[in-house]
Design a protein around this motif. Structure first.
Motif, short mmCIF file in Angstrom:
data_model
loop_
_atom_site.label_atom_id
_atom_site.label_comp_id
_atom_site.label_asym_id
_atom_site.label_seq_id
_atom_site.Cartn_x
_atom_site.Cartn_y
_atom_site.Cartn_z
N CYS A 86 5.35 3.74 1.66
CA CYS A 86 4.95 2.55 1.41
C CYS A 86 4.84 1.49 2.60
O CYS A 86 5.42 1.87 3.80
CB CYS A 86 5.59 1.95 0.27
SG CYS A 86 7.32 1.25 0.53
N PRO B 235 -7.73 -3.19 2.88
CA PRO B 235 -6.31 -2.70 2.76
C PRO B 235 -6.40 -1.16 2.88
O PRO B 235 -5.00 -0.60 2.88
CB PRO B 235 -6.30 -3.01 1.05
CG PRO B 235 -7.56 -2.90 0.59
CD PRO B 235 -8.41 -3.38 1.49
N SER B 236 -7.22 -0.32 3.19
CA SER B 236 -7.08 0.90 3.58
C SER B 236 -6.82 1.23 4.89
O SER B 236 -6.38 2.43 5.29
CB SER B 236 -8.22 1.96 3.02
OG SER B 236 -9.43 1.42 4.08
N PHE C 240 -4.84 6.80 3.69
CA PHE C 240 -4.64 5.78 2.44
C PHE C 240 -4.87 6.32 0.94
O PHE C 240 -5.42 7.07 0.75
CB PHE C 240 -5.94 4.44 2.50
CG PHE C 240 -5.96 3.54 1.28
CD1 PHE C 240 -6.92 3.79 0.59
CD2 PHE C 240 -5.17 2.68 1.35
CE1 PHE C 240 -7.03 3.18 -0.45
CE2 PHE C 240 -5.34 1.76 0.29
CZ PHE C 240 -6.14 2.07 -0.67
N TYR D 61 -1.23 -3.43 8.02
CA TYR D 61 0.28 -3.39 7.38
C TYR D 61 1.34 -3.45 8.67
O TYR D 61 1.12 -2.64 9.66
CB TYR D 61 0.57 -1.86 6.75
CG TYR D 61 -0.39 -1.72 5.40
CD1 TYR D 61 -1.67 -1.54 5.64
CD2 TYR D 61 0.13 -2.42 4.41
CE1 TYR D 61 -2.72 -1.27 4.41
CE2 TYR D 61 -0.75 -2.25 3.12
CZ TYR D 61 -2.15 -1.68 3.10
OH TYR D 61 -2.92 -1.79 2.20
N GLY E 137 0.97 -1.20 -0.17
CA GLY E 137 -0.13 0.10 0.13
C GLY E 137 0.87 1.26 0.30
O GLY E 137 1.88 1.12 0.24
N SER F 103 -3.51 0.54 -2.86
CA SER F 103 -2.94 -0.62 -2.41
C SER F 103 -3.21 -1.60 -3.73
O SER F 103 -4.05 -1.48 -4.57
CB SER F 103 -3.85 -1.36 -1.25
OG SER F 103 -5.20 -1.47 -1.68
N TYR G 59 -5.98 -9.81 1.16
CA TYR G 59 -6.37 -8.75 0.61
C TYR G 59 -8.05 -8.50 0.65
O TYR G 59 -8.35 -7.37 0.45
CB TYR G 59 -6.06 -8.63 -0.79
CG TYR G 59 -5.92 -7.56 -1.34
CD1 TYR G 59 -6.92 -7.22 -2.51
CD2 TYR G 59 -4.97 -6.31 -1.24
CE1 TYR G 59 -6.83 -5.74 -3.14
CE2 TYR G 59 -5.04 -5.08 -1.58
CZ TYR G 59 -5.88 -4.76 -2.60
OH TYR G 59 -5.97 -3.82 -3.16
#
Length: 126
Positions: free
Chosen positions: A96, A107-108, A47, A113, A35, A50, A103
């Motif tokens: 990054c 992913p936002s 965000f 992460y 991302g 991604s 997924y």
């Protein structure tokens, strides 16, 4: 040792383009979704985009759709963010990040992460 190293930031005039790169090492890159996030002074990290581990799926923040493109090269352990039609409000430090979670999650979310780079400054002048 896990490393994510961003590059390609700089100063650009509004309407211009920049291409960011993120070089990954120390983990199995092809197993991770990647991302891009950004953080402006005094604001929350947000965000941007991604991509799934395969690169077949991508998500974008609404405000960058049609202007930014995320891509990855699993052979080079790198992820990229091509930015065009830049606006002053795109000014921020860009990060990054890598996620081993499915997924199919969200992913936002920054919490998805595990690994983060140090960031690269993007400044868009009006």
């Amino acid at each position: 040792q896990v490393q994510l190293v961003e590059s390609g930031g700089g100063l650009v005039q509004a309407g211009g383009s920049l291409s960011l790169s993120c070089a990954a090492s120390g983990f199995t890159f092809r197993d991770y979704a990647m991302g891009w996030f950004r953080q402006a002074p005094g604001q929350e990290r947000e965000f941007i985009a991604s991509t799934s581990w395969s690169g077949n799926f991508a998500n974008y923040r609404d405000s960058v759709k049609g202007r930014f493109t995320i891509s990855r090269d699993n052979n080079k352990n790198a992820v990229f963010l091509q930015m065009s039609s830049l606006k002053p409000e795109d000014t921020a430090v860009y990060y990054c990040a890598a996620s081993s979670l499915p997924y199919s999650g969200d992913p936002s979310l920054t919490a998805q992460y595990e690994y983060w780079g140090q960031g690269t400054q993007v400044t868009v002048s009006s």
